[in-house]
Every structure is written in C-alpha cells, then in structure tokens.
Design a protein around this motif. Structure first.
Motif, mmCIF file in Angstrom:
data_model
loop_
_atom_site.group_PDB
_atom_site.id
_atom_site.type_symbol
_atom_site.label_atom_id
_atom_site.label_comp_id
_atom_site.label_asym_id
_atom_site.label_seq_id
_atom_site.Cartn_x
_atom_site.Cartn_y
_atom_site.Cartn_z
ATOM 1 N N THR A 133 9.909 6.870 4.172
ATOM 2 C CA THR A 133 8.451 6.763 4.024
ATOM 3 C C THR A 133 7.911 5.683 4.948
ATOM 4 N N ASP A 134 6.601 5.767 5.236
ATOM 5 C CA ASP A 134 5.964 4.699 5.993
ATOM 6 C C ASP A 134 5.351 3.696 5.015
ATOM 7 N N GLU A 135 4.593 2.729 5.542
ATOM 8 C CA GLU A 135 4.059 1.664 4.697
ATOM 9 C C GLU A 135 3.044 2.171 3.665
ATOM 10 N N SER A 136 2.463 3.336 3.923
ATOM 11 C CA SER A 136 1.488 3.892 2.981
ATOM 12 C C SER A 136 2.136 4.755 1.907
ATOM 13 N N ARG A 138 3.730 7.629 2.668
ATOM 14 C CA ARG A 138 3.825 9.000 3.177
ATOM 15 C C ARG A 138 5.259 9.265 3.641
ATOM 16 N N GLU A 283 2.116 13.781 0.241
ATOM 17 C CA GLU A 283 1.820 13.426 1.632
ATOM 18 C C GLU A 283 3.083 13.507 2.490
#
Length: 361
Positions: A133-136, A138, A283
């Motif tokens: 996942t990324d920092e958000s 997603r 997401e």
C-alpha cells in the motif's frame, strides 16, 4: 527483483486469463500470476452455458477452443432404479444443454492470444505473500514468491481472480459471508463405454443428487452429492455397498466402475458452499469470480459467471480510466445477476428430488 504493470492479476483460471487478454488487447500492461507450476491441472467445473459461450464468441475465441476439442450436451436424462423415465432435449436455438470444455483447452487458446502483446507477462509457480500500500492506504502492488525467489510487482490495479480461498480477498481484509448448502460433493472420472452419448444423466440416491457428465476424449465425470461433512465418517465404512448404489443407478457402467473406482481414494472431495462479499474491492484492488462470489457446482454457473465478470470488468478499464476506476460501478453492474444465479442454485437444489416424484409408487 521488481516489476511494474498497469494491472496485476492474481489467478490464471478462465476469469483471470480472459481479463488479462482483454486488457492487453486494449493496450494496458498486464502481469498475470498463477501459484501452480502448470495451468489447468486442478479438478474444476468445465461446463459452459450459453452465456459463457456468448462471451467467448464475442471475443472471437470460441472457434479456436472448439478446434482444440469440446463436447455439446444434447440432452438431460433422469433415471430411477436403472431405468430412464424422463428426457429433456436441447433447445434448437441454443444447440446444447451445456458444453464440456477442458480447462486446459480454454486457457491455452486464451493465453496463446496474449503472445502477440509484449506488454503481457504470465508468471507461473508464483504465490502472492503480501499486498503493498501507499501512504494513503491504497493498494499499489504485491510481494510474491516466484520459484522460491521474492519479487515485487507495482501496479495501478490489483485484481484477485484467485478462487474460493482467495489470498487477495484475505490479505485485503474483505469480509466474506459463507453459506453451506447441506451437502458436499464427490468427484470421480471414468472412461465412457463405447457409444456413450453426449448427455447429462441424473439419478437420486437416497435424497441426494448423482450426476454423470459426458466429457471430451471419451470420459464421464461423476458428481455425487453426500451429506455435508460426512466424508470422514463415510470413508470408515465398507466401500462396496456405497459404490453399488452407483452401479444400481447406472447398470451399463458396472464393469467400468468396478475397474476404475476401487476405493475412497478414487474420489475427490469438494467442500460445497456459496459466498458473497458486500464489497467487491477497495482503492487499487478488485475481486472477481469465486474470489468474491463463490458458486456451488449446481447448474455449473461458476465458470460462466467468472467469464462474464471478466468481460464486464474489461469494458470498464482502459489507460484513461484505470487511475479513477470505481469498483462500485463494476459491482453494481454484476451483482444483480450474481444474486439471481445464487437464488437459482438454491431453488435447483431444493427441487431436485421433485423430478423423481412421478416414479414413486
């Protein structure tokens, strides 16, 4: 080792393979992952209905699959005490009551078509171990083990097409509601006698369904419903009285059954359940086929539903739309049909014995 693609599809069954081909055809870069070292080896349902047939024809795949070998079921027959008492023939406008297509043939045709696309890659013996996942929050890729070596794949969209025990569903913490149907299924495969017609044959053993499906290359697939969770106790009992129920129902198969089904080990057990998920993704991630709506074997809908999922999802994805893809649009398009199929399966299971009432005396 690191890779990058627009789409990472996990699971190279019919749904995942078809989706990968359709997306590559639209210009998206695709990496298709399969945990098995060979394709099409697992014991699965292999019957197309007219809807699955239509999907393949719409993408000009059916003719090539037929050239590899398939078998159209011409009729459905019901037997009682070894005697045929009811026959249903195919609608002439459809031409069959189902088509047996070996999964290996289906996958070969689809994946052979991908060879023309340098932006398509299929990796076998590759098991996903983690989602990235990324920092958000997603989802942006997967970590996998390929031939024992850890690899990373970055992608704009992860697609879980990895079946009823989906790793992608579990790793993404998407809840699944499971429904048991009161039976499990024993599969077996035997050679067909000479002159065996391309048909589906049904019998009632106690209150449970026994089905015979003609297959390509001269085989018969046996599907035998047993009481849910009963196999561990059943296999402690004598095998001969059990298998004699099959030969009594279909006397023409006695010699072949005796030769080829000699112990409980000659059956494959399927734990039968259906399931659905309230969410089909999140997401950067979407599920399709059995990963998000597991079917029972009743009516052979699973393969066809996966093909329709893939066809629908491919219509929503492109280079321009993938970054803004909304999984809810896909879910809203497909979920009503899936709910209808699941309802139809339950109805078929509950009314199967009624087909034999007219023979009762």
């Amino acid at each position: 080792m690191s890779y990058e693609a627009d789409v990472c599809i996990v699971g190279a069954g019919p749904g995942g393979a078809l989706l990968g081909y359709l997306l590559a055809k639209k210009g998206l870069s695709v990496i298709l992952l399969e945990q098995n070292a060979e394709l099409g080896k697992a014991f699965r349902g292999e019957h197309l209905n007219e809807e699955g047939e239509a999907v393949l024809k719409s993408h000009n795949l059916f003719e090539a699959i037929e050239a590899h070998g398939l078998l159209r079921m011409e009729k459905l027959e019901y037997f009682n005490n070894g005697q045929l008492f009811k026959t249903i023939v195919a609608d002439p406008t459809v031409g069959h009551l189902g088509i047996h297509v070996p999964q290996a043939h289906l996958l070969k045709v689809i994946l052979d078509k991908t060879h023309q696309f340098p932006h398509f890659t299929c990796m076998l013996n590759t098991k996903v171990t983690q989602l990235a996942t990324d920092e958000s929050g997603r989802y942006v890729g997967v970590v996998a083990s390929k031939d024992g070596i850890s690899i990373e794949i970055a992608s704009q969209l992860i697609i879980g097409a990895d079946g009823r025990y989906s790793t992608i569903r579990k790793q993404s913490h998407i809840d699944m509601a499971k429904r048991k149907h009161g039976f499990d299924l024993l599969w077996a495969k035997i050679p067909a006698p000479k002159g065996w017609e391309p048909a589906i044959k049904m019998a009632l053993i106690g209150d449970k369904q026994l089905s015979l499906f003609a297959q390509t290359n001269g085989f018969i697939q046996i599907g035998w419903n047993i009481e849910q969770g009963s196999f561990s106790e059943l296999r402690k009992q004598a095998f001969t009285p059990f298998i004699q129920q099959l030969t009594k129902a279909f006397p023409d198969l006695t010699e072949i059954v005796v030769q080829h089904i000699q112990s409980w080990r000659d059956f494959v057990l399927l734990d039968v359940f259906s399931s659905h998920c309230d969410s089909w993704g999140t997401e950067g991630l979407v599920l399709l086929g059995d990963a998000v709506h597991t079917m029972t074997p009743t009516g052979a809908f699973g393969l066809n539903s996966a093909l329709k999922d893939a066809d629908c999802l491919a219509s929503l994805l492109s280079k321009e739309t993938i970054a803004q893809f909304d999984v809810q649009v896909f879910q809203q398009m497909r979920e009503p049909d899936i709910n209808e199929v699941l309802t139809k399966q339950i109805e078929k299971e509950q009314t199967f014995a009624a087909n034999f009432l007219e023979t009762a005396s």
